[in-house]
Design an enzyme around this catalytic site. Structure first.
Site, PDB file in Angstrom:
ATOM      1  NE  ARG A   1      69.352  64.115 125.245  1.00  0.00           N
ATOM      2  CZ  ARG A   1      68.689  65.105 126.039  1.00  0.00           C
ATOM      3  NH1 ARG A   1      67.868  64.324 127.016  1.00  0.00           N
ATOM      4  NH2 ARG A   1      68.233  66.027 125.030  1.00  0.00           N
TER       5      ARG A   1
ATOM      6  CE  LYS B   1      65.779  65.571 122.606  1.00  0.00           C
ATOM      7  NZ  LYS B   1      64.789  66.811 123.035  1.00  0.00           N
TER       8      LYS B   1
ATOM      9  CD  GLU C   1      59.783  60.303 127.903  1.00  0.00           C
ATOM     10  OE1 GLU C   1      60.848  61.985 128.459  1.00  0.00           O
ATOM     11  OE2 GLU C   1      60.175  59.629 127.660  1.00  0.00           O
TER      12      GLU C   1
END
Ligand code: PLP
Ligand code: COI
Length: 340
Positions: free
Chosen positions: A82, A184, A220
């Site tokens: 990720r 992120k 989310e």
């Protein structure tokens, strides 16, 4: 190694300086041999791309002490994947195979005195990040980078510990432009700061973000994915390509199916159906599974039958099984636990 003399049980989710941090620098197209540093400060040029244009991505994982005293991490291969996906989106160099896990192992090992003991309720939070470091004034990516990892012992992310929290439906979007909501990156989080402070000031623990296009589907929160349990005992989580692909959520779906024999599904979830859910939780590395007791939709309250006092029964089973796997009480699926 002897553990530090800390009241582990009273730790919240905060920063505490530990002994070592990891650094590798990227220059002329390659990453340097990593090193461990004792100085927690970073000195960069005032015009570094990270300062001017927030060119930075990060990850979050934890190191745990198992029941039999080993130090382990949970699925770091997925964090490695990720961080590279995040870096690629911000036009940053990716890390070669093996480098991420090797760096995590080095820095956790060096800080093993800071890995909270088994049963203390705390863990060592590991925060890898990559940032553009050379001076850039026109809008373009940097040529030089640092890959760093800091570690800090932490307790529960939400202040009530395992007590259910209250969240509100947000009028804003979490995602930064250019479809970067599913990575992120520092900028995504900077853009959410106004809204998280506003939520806290109004008495809510987090924001529920909806899909930006139709504003009808659950996405989310600012720092965790959603997980719901339907009244007939099925685990469902939102399917969306603009939320962060949570490693905890992906693991919980597998735990629900393979360990608990439950039906589990990733699908679009409409805000309209949330009132019919039996349980709601926020899942993530920091949040683990934090039960949600109440959602405030512009003054209209959605209260979950599991109430405000404790976790719902299926949330509790998921929590116990996941943490059991992470702390070595329950046998993990192949490859999930990486020993330091
Ligand atoms: N969503 C957001 C926005 C997050 O910051 C996090 C935390 O990392 C998560 C979800 C949960 O992801 P993971 O389970 O991989 O920690
Ligand atoms: C995590 O769970 O690792 C996160 O990054 C959440 C938050 C601290 C940003």
């Amino acid at each position: 190694m002897e553990k530090k003399n800390i009241d582990w049980g009273s730790l919240g989710f905060g920063y505490m300086e530990t002994d070592y941090r990891y650094l590798s620098t990227y220059k002329d197209g390659k990453w340097s041999e990593g090193e461990l540093l004792t100085d927690p400060n970073v000195v960069l040029n005032e015009c570094a791309c990270v300062f001017q244009y927030a060119q930075t991505v990060f990850e979050g994982l934890k190191a745990y002490t198992t029941e039999d005293g080993r130090i382990v991490t949970f699925r770091p291969d997925l964090n490695a994947e990720r961080i590279n996906a995040s870096a690629a989106k911000l036009k940053m160099p990716t890390l070669p195979d093996g480098m991420f896990i090797d760096a995590v192992k080095q820095v956790v090992k060096a800080n093993s005195a800071w890995v909270p003991p088994y049963g203390s309720g705390a863990t060592l939070y590991v925060r890898p990040y990559i940032m553009g470091t050379n001076a850039v004034i026109g809008v373009k990516p940097a040529d030089e980078y640092q890959f760093r990892i800091l570690t800090t012992p932490v307790g529960p992310y939400f202040k009530g510990g395992a007590k259910p929290i209250t969240i509100r439906v947000s009028d804003y979007d979490r995602a930064a432009p250019n479809g970067t909501g599913n990575i992120k990156a520092g900028l995504n989080y900077a853009m959410s700061l106004y809204n998280i402070v506003d939520a806290h000031e109004k008495g809510f623990d987090e924001n529920m973000y909806l899909d930006p296009k139709t504003r009808t589907k659950v996405e989310e929160t600012g720092g965790a994915n959603f997980l719901f349990v339907t009244k007939d005992g099925k685990v469902v989580t939102p399917k969306s390509n603009s939320i962060l692909p949570s490693i905890t959520r992906r693991s919980l779906i597998q735990v629900a199916k393979d360990y608990l024999g439950l039906e589990a599904e990733e699908r679009e979830i409409y805000l309209d159906e949330v009132a019919d859910m039996a349980e709601c939780g926020l899942c993530g590395t920091a949040a683990v599974i934090s039960p949600v007791g109440k959602i405030n939709d512009h003054g209209k309250e959605i209260c979950f039958p599991s109430g405000m006092e404790e976790m719902g029964p299926i949330t509790k089973k998921l929590y116990d099984t996941l943490t059991g796997i992470q702390m070595g009480r329950i046998e993990a699926p192949e490859g999930w636990i990486v020993e330091i």
